[in-house]
Design a protein around this motif. Structure first.
Motif, mmCIF file in Angstrom:
data_model
loop_
_atom_site.group_PDB
_atom_site.id
_atom_site.type_symbol
_atom_site.label_atom_id
_atom_site.label_comp_id
_atom_site.label_asym_id
_atom_site.label_seq_id
_atom_site.Cartn_x
_atom_site.Cartn_y
_atom_site.Cartn_z
ATOM 1 N N LYS A 30 0.831 -1.203 0.000
ATOM 2 C CA LYS A 30 0.000 0.000 0.000
ATOM 3 C C LYS A 30 0.871 1.261 0.000
ATOM 4 C CE LYS A 30 -3.806 1.712 2.913
ATOM 5 N NZ LYS A 30 -3.258 2.952 3.450
ATOM 6 N N HIS A 31 1.930 1.268 0.814
ATOM 7 C CA HIS A 31 2.820 2.428 0.887
ATOM 8 C C HIS A 31 3.367 2.771 -0.489
ATOM 9 C CE1 HIS A 31 6.015 5.119 2.221
ATOM 10 N NE2 HIS A 31 6.842 4.415 1.465
ATOM 11 N N GLU A 34 0.896 4.015 -3.086
ATOM 12 C CA GLU A 34 0.554 5.420 -2.875
ATOM 13 C C GLU A 34 1.677 6.385 -3.242
ATOM 14 O OE1 GLU A 34 -1.344 5.834 0.972
ATOM 15 O OE2 GLU A 34 -3.122 4.785 0.230
ATOM 16 N N THR A 35 2.924 6.019 -2.929
ATOM 17 C CA THR A 35 3.992 6.946 -3.341
ATOM 18 C C THR A 35 4.092 6.981 -4.871
ATOM 19 O OG1 THR A 35 5.724 5.262 -3.095
ATOM 20 C CG2 THR A 35 5.426 6.745 -1.248
ATOM 21 N N PHE A 36 3.664 5.914 -5.542
ATOM 22 C CA PHE A 36 3.668 5.896 -7.013
ATOM 23 C C PHE A 36 2.423 6.566 -7.601
ATOM 24 C CE2 PHE A 36 7.148 3.287 -8.885
ATOM 25 C CZ PHE A 36 7.854 3.045 -7.719
ATOM 26 N N GLY A 37 1.551 7.083 -6.741
ATOM 27 C CA GLY A 37 0.394 7.834 -7.230
ATOM 28 C C GLY A 37 -0.841 7.001 -7.551
ATOM 29 N N GLN A 39 -4.300 5.321 -6.620
ATOM 30 C CA GLN A 39 -5.325 5.684 -5.648
ATOM 31 C C GLN A 39 -6.219 4.482 -5.344
ATOM 32 O OE1 GLN A 39 -6.734 9.093 -8.260
ATOM 33 N NE2 GLN A 39 -6.778 10.028 -6.229
ATOM 34 N N PRO A 40 -6.638 4.334 -4.087
ATOM 35 C CA PRO A 40 -7.421 3.146 -3.730
ATOM 36 C C PRO A 40 -8.884 3.245 -4.150
ATOM 37 C CG PRO A 40 -7.182 4.560 -1.814
ATOM 38 C CD PRO A 40 -6.386 5.208 -2.927
ATOM 39 N N ILE A 41 -9.444 2.154 -4.642
ATOM 40 C CA ILE A 41 -10.900 2.045 -4.760
ATOM 41 C C ILE A 41 -11.302 0.715 -4.117
ATOM 42 C CG2 ILE A 41 -10.965 3.315 -6.968
ATOM 43 C CD1 ILE A 41 -11.853 0.559 -8.256
ATOM 44 N N GLU A 42 -12.590 0.588 -3.810
ATOM 45 C CA GLU A 42 -13.110 -0.700 -3.347
ATOM 46 C C GLU A 42 -14.418 -0.973 -4.074
ATOM 47 O OE1 GLU A 42 -13.338 -0.875 0.933
ATOM 48 O OE2 GLU A 42 -11.182 -0.527 1.144
ATOM 49 N N THR A 43 -14.620 -2.214 -4.454
ATOM 50 C CA THR A 43 -15.854 -2.597 -5.137
ATOM 51 C C THR A 43 -16.576 -3.630 -4.275
ATOM 52 O OG1 THR A 43 -14.772 -4.359 -6.389
ATOM 53 C CG2 THR A 43 -14.794 -2.171 -7.403
ATOM 54 N N TYR A 128 -16.093 -0.706 -12.955
ATOM 55 C CA TYR A 128 -16.035 0.552 -12.204
ATOM 56 C C TYR A 128 -15.701 1.714 -13.124
ATOM 57 C CZ TYR A 128 -14.482 3.925 -8.624
ATOM 58 O OH TYR A 128 -14.330 5.034 -7.828
ATOM 59 N N PHE A 140 -6.057 7.081 -15.250
ATOM 60 C CA PHE A 140 -6.511 6.776 -13.895
ATOM 61 C C PHE A 140 -5.644 5.644 -13.345
ATOM 62 C CE2 PHE A 140 -9.994 4.561 -11.285
ATOM 63 C CZ PHE A 140 -9.775 5.345 -10.167
ATOM 64 N N LYS A 141 -4.913 5.982 -12.284
ATOM 65 C CA LYS A 141 -4.064 4.986 -11.626
ATOM 66 C C LYS A 141 -4.777 4.521 -10.376
ATOM 67 C CE LYS A 141 0.463 6.180 -11.623
ATOM 68 N NZ LYS A 141 1.697 7.010 -11.481
ATOM 69 N N TYR A 143 -5.387 1.469 -7.245
ATOM 70 C CA TYR A 143 -5.014 0.188 -6.635
ATOM 71 C C TYR A 143 -6.188 -0.363 -5.865
ATOM 72 C CZ TYR A 143 -4.102 1.971 -1.796
ATOM 73 O OH TYR A 143 -4.209 2.495 -0.526
ATOM 74 N N PHE B 14 -16.552 2.331 -3.686
ATOM 75 C CA PHE B 14 -15.937 3.428 -2.953
ATOM 76 C C PHE B 14 -14.860 4.066 -3.809
ATOM 77 C CE2 PHE B 14 -17.625 0.677 0.414
ATOM 78 C CZ PHE B 14 -18.459 1.605 1.031
ATOM 79 N N ARG B 408 10.378 9.305 -4.422
ATOM 80 C CA ARG B 408 9.522 8.225 -3.926
ATOM 81 C C ARG B 408 10.231 7.383 -2.876
ATOM 82 N NH1 ARG B 408 7.102 6.201 -9.762
ATOM 83 N NH2 ARG B 408 5.338 7.659 -9.857
ATOM 84 N N GLU B 415 4.428 11.953 -9.233
ATOM 85 C CA GLU B 415 4.139 11.249 -10.468
ATOM 86 C C GLU B 415 4.695 12.031 -11.643
ATOM 87 O OE1 GLU B 415 -0.056 9.884 -11.106
ATOM 88 O OE2 GLU B 415 -0.344 10.696 -9.090
#
Lengths: 474, 474
Positions: A30-31, A34-37, A39-43, A128, A140-141, A143, B14, B408, B415
């Motif tokens: 996760k770290h 995020e540093t690579f840009g 963004q989290p989504i959840e389905t 999504y 759109f990036k 994770y 989400f 990073r 990015e």
């Protein structure tokens, strides 16, 4: 007493130390996502069946867990009556089934089940993107770290519920994304202390080029499967297998350089360019590989290695450009711990054309086993409570709890034993839990506003203030 | 173009900012669970149906999502043939059903479905404790943050998939656990910046005592429901409702003090002790409440308030001691944002007797809405990438990516735009993503080994080194 309850086959309970280790890996992933840009989504855990069915092939459809419609589906006769064409199957309990029967069967299942558990994270991601296309800024990036379910036959290392950790970019064909994804793999494995993970790269267009050159597009999988055995069965063994699979001796001759495919990445690329000189698509693939590899090497990697592997062909019909696979360091016999690639037209299945995507996935369960085997989990990962306050009765407990409260507010993990049990039992509890310190406070300590700190591994005791206590145990 | 795909009703996608906000809340909860010594476990998404069925009442059974058996269940005629006693239901599409038919129906469902989605975290926890009792050191403090599923009718704020965040201790009857759970609620809400959440406490034994005193055990729920309306309909209104529900005027007279139940917690406790003087169980409840409240007050709370609420009766048949419920600060009309209590014999349903448990749950979705409404999410929560490196072509991009890679590695989120698109498009991308800085590097910068940093809100530019860059944007 009743028999002990259990859980469904292929599923797992995770104990506190297992959860802590899994969270350690997921935090690292996760770290860097995020540093690579990314963004989290959840389905949602379940999707409409029509979203999933038909996306993973016939085998995949069979392995998707379906959810029974809730409510009163059974009150509608039409919904559960079995079609005549399926009666035959019931009478004749055979396991072969015609295509027509399969269609009928899927329709029947569809009447009593309209939802299904997520099978991977890629199809829900495509869904999504199409559903939310107007809210999304492209490229759109994203994770996504969530569990998926497959009704596979459970076996060692293969589960019916497991996590996937995916990072994908959609909306750009730039090869800098591929460069970045190799760095992303390396960053995670370097952080986890893994020395010598091999990030293998190939390109679908190179594979198409090889198929063109050997004049046997339909034999490509047979070809790569056989070539992959070079280390095990040698050049003669591989050629024998290829001939058996119907690849001509003439074709094999044309790709002779692949049987001695060693050297640096640049040397390999030069060999490939020569071999695929007659294939426009093949040369395009070589050019893409060269761009990615040159830039990765120029920017530099941490503890991982980059390798060009022309036998790499995972999900052949799926990927259209780069193909990635990561194998664990040689000293661990684990195989792939991650994979991915580029797929043009990711969202076409849901009606949104011309969206190229590229992404990678981390295999959490296998990374876990690798770190365990190599002893790479830091000891602090499973370390929980730092000190147990001994409970001598309600008056002393109140004194202890005030200190506990103060220490917790500074983020130090401390507990008081809940009952005024025999002191031996309380020490035993600390020991079994692996808690390194005990804190005692009776009349003498309370009067002086101090505490006795006992180091449970050395047995040494000291009389100290709360500030010193915080300093010593934190 | 096909119609846009959707997701099943009652479920949610989400977006990145929603995930970030949810993770912010979950991190705070997890942090305090851990400083309080609770250890994480995880259980499978689906359990064997027999583990869940019959544990939540008839209504609960109906709301459990069942998973269709995978593989060839349909090849076995016996398994899907409908029992004769159910034929009637099919013909006569009525929604009433006899108990005998319900039993048959459950059997039928059981033949095509043997697994079901987790309905809460408490029953799986009880199953876990019994299954792993030999590996667990008691008292066992566990936390669990996982989604659950209910086939409820979806409506505003009620979903079919939602997270529960539970902390429970099993294996000790000590009331210090209750003291600690009140502190745990307070610690989380204080960290989240919530001023004035009200932690309400009651005790099942006090409720039993009231029932004893009014001589109407079976009217207890009617009684508490009516009493709870005191604020809204006044004393006369409440009494009228009680009489309508069959509670005698004489009984109402006996508990007259409850109609003016104000004052400090100590004053309330004194009133209760007087009122319940004739009930041994009631007095035991008062004594427990006094212990918990006195110690909580003595140790002190942060931003939350403790209140004694005798109308609090959630899960009446479930809890045996303390009952907790947290309501959001008065300025938000949200109702309960958490609840819990003590339940003796937690694991008895799975054959392990004499295990008392006490626990609390945080309502993630409602806490989210409360923080949103009060503007309590820090702006940094949804802040992702700090700077976008502009892509001027492959040579410049390589220079940029080397800097990106360095930044990073120090944990700074940066990015590079993947394509050498028009600069206006790249700035627009930064703007839409809310990225505060752009970094530009062309021939001049590359020659000097420097970068141009542009602040996208003020428009100011400066020529700086990579070290200065890291300092400015981090």
């Amino acid at each position: 007493m009743a028999t002990k309850p259990g859980i469904p086959k292929g599923t797992r309970d995770f104990s506190p130390s297992e959860v802590a280790k899994r969270q350690y890996i997921m935090s690292a992933i996760k770290h860097h996502f995020e540093t690579f840009g990314y963004q989290p989504i959840e389905t949602p855990t379940f999707e409409n069946s029509e979203t999933l069915m038909g996306k993973y092939g016939e085998e995949g459809d069979r392995l998707i867990f379906k959810i029974l419609n809730s409510g009163n589906f059974f009150f509608d006769k039409k919904k559960i009556e079995l079609p005549a064409s399926l009666e035959e199957l019931l009478v004749n309990s055979s396991e072969t089934i015609t295509t027509e029967q399969l269609v009928e069967l899927n329709k029947f299942t569809g009447r009593i089940s309209e939802k299904a558990l997520r099978y991977d994270l890629t199809v829900p991601f495509a869904r999504y993107v199409v559903q939310h296309q107007n809210e999304i800024e492209f490229p759109f990036k994203r994770y996504q770290i969530q569990p998926v379910w497959r009704a596979d036959r459970p076996q060692k290392g293969r589960f019916r519920e497991f996590y996937q950790c995916d990072a994908d970019v959609v909306g750009s064909t730039s090869l800098w994304q591929e460069v970045e994804l190799v760095q992303l793999y390396d960053s995670v494995f370097t952080t986890l202390g893994l020395n010598g993970a091999v990030i293998k790269i190939n390109n679908r267009k190179v594979l198409s080029g090889i198929a063109e050159v050997i004049g046997a597009k339909d034999r490509l999988i047979d070809f790569t499967v056989a070539l992959d055995k070079l280390d095990k069965i040698g050049e003669d063994g591989v050629k024998k297998e290829m001939l058996e699979k119907g690849i001509t001796a003439d074709a094999i001759e044309k790709v002779q350089p692949l049987f001695n495919f060693t050297g640096t990445i640049n040397e390999k690329l030069d060999k490939l360019a020569e071999l695929l000189a007659s294939s426009e698509e093949g040369l395009k693939g070589v050019e893409e590989l060269r761009f990615i590899c040159e830039n990765v090497i120029e920017i530099g990697l941490g503890k991982s290695e980059l390798d060009l592997d022309v036998t790499l062909a995972r999900g052949l019909n799926y990927y259209t450009g780069a193909i990635f696979e990561v194998t664990a360091p040689k000293e661990v016999a684990m195989g792939s711990i991650g994979g991915g690639g580029r797929y043009d037209d990711l969202t076409g299945i849901f009606g949104l054309k011309n969206m190229s995507g590229v992404g990678i996935s981390f295999g959490l369960d296998r990374i876990y086993l690798v770190l365990e085997e190599l002893g790479l989990f830091p000891a602090t990962v499973t370390e929980a409570t730092r000190a147990l306050f001994i409970n001598f009765g309600n008056k002393e407990a109140l004194y202890a709890m005030k200190a506990v409260n103060k220490l917790r507010q500074t983020g130090i993990k401390v507990e008081m034993y809940p009952d005024a049990a025999k002191i031996g039992k309380q020490f035993q509890h600390a020991d079994k839990r692996g808690i390194p310190f005990a804190v005692l406070a009776g009349d003498a300590e309370m009067e002086a506003g101090r505490f006795t700190l006992k180091n449970l591994s050395t047995g040494t005791q000291e009389n100290i203030s709360i500030e010193e206590l915080a300093e010593k145990i934190k």
